[in-house]
Design a protein around this motif. Sequence first.
Motif, short mmCIF file in Angstrom:
data_model
loop_
_atom_site.label_atom_id
_atom_site.label_comp_id
_atom_site.label_asym_id
_atom_site.label_seq_id
_atom_site.Cartn_x
_atom_site.Cartn_y
_atom_site.Cartn_z
N ALA A 137 50.88 7.95 -12.17
CA ALA A 137 50.61 6.76 -12.97
C ALA A 137 51.84 6.30 -13.74
O ALA A 137 52.12 5.11 -13.84
CB ALA A 137 49.47 7.03 -13.95
N MET A 138 52.58 7.24 -14.28
CA MET A 138 53.76 6.92 -15.09
C MET A 138 54.72 8.09 -14.97
O MET A 138 54.63 9.04 -15.74
CB MET A 138 53.34 6.71 -16.54
CG MET A 138 54.43 6.23 -17.42
SD MET A 138 54.63 4.49 -17.12
CE MET A 138 55.30 3.99 -18.66
N PRO A 139 55.62 8.07 -13.98
CA PRO A 139 56.48 9.24 -13.74
C PRO A 139 57.34 9.60 -14.95
O PRO A 139 58.12 8.80 -15.42
CB PRO A 139 57.35 8.80 -12.56
CG PRO A 139 56.65 7.65 -11.94
CD PRO A 139 55.87 6.99 -13.03
N PRO A 140 57.17 10.84 -15.45
CA PRO A 140 58.00 11.31 -16.57
C PRO A 140 59.30 11.91 -16.06
O PRO A 140 59.51 12.02 -14.85
CB PRO A 140 57.12 12.37 -17.21
CG PRO A 140 56.42 12.97 -16.03
CD PRO A 140 56.16 11.82 -15.08
N SER A 141 60.12 12.35 -16.98
CA SER A 141 61.35 13.05 -16.58
C SER A 141 60.98 14.42 -16.02
O SER A 141 59.87 14.93 -16.23
CB SER A 141 62.28 13.20 -17.77
OG SER A 141 61.73 14.10 -18.71
#
Length: 178
Positions: free
Chosen positions: A66-70
């Motif tokens: 949904a929202m790629p993090p580091s």
Amino acid sequence: MTVAGARHAVNTAALARDRLALVALGASLPATTAYAYERHRARAYARALEDSGDAALGELAIAAAAMPPSAAVLAADGAAVHLLLGDPARSITSIALAARNDAQVDDFGRDVLLAATREAPSEWRGAAQAAALVRHPRAALVALGAAFNAMGDRKAYRIAVATAALVTALFALLALPT
């Protein structure tokens, strides 16, 4: 509530193992793209506390989609899921692997390492290595304490401590003026 505030609230509830707070956070965060990762992460931790490992890891995968993090954030969050599932050794290994791959582990990852080290003192070698890689002195001290506890029951350790005390006493005796 900001996204950083939501992340902090989820981190706090996860480390406190407060399933009800995690469920409430997952339901109350706004249904926008900015909060998508935190919503799914809260649900993943809640499912991990329910001992539903596949559902927790699946929810974390949905969060990353949904929202790629580091890489460092994802490694810390994966380690937290393993910790909440009752596998602190895997959590320690996950943090160490992320740190070895040059990911800058954040404060939450360090807190997860500290909690995992406390829960699995028998994994003190891996915990000490991970603590050195992420430069976390408190986790290193906890790992050192676990190492002393693990070795305290061994005869060779007791002999080494007694010998060191005897050598110190002899050195002090010889160093004193006559």
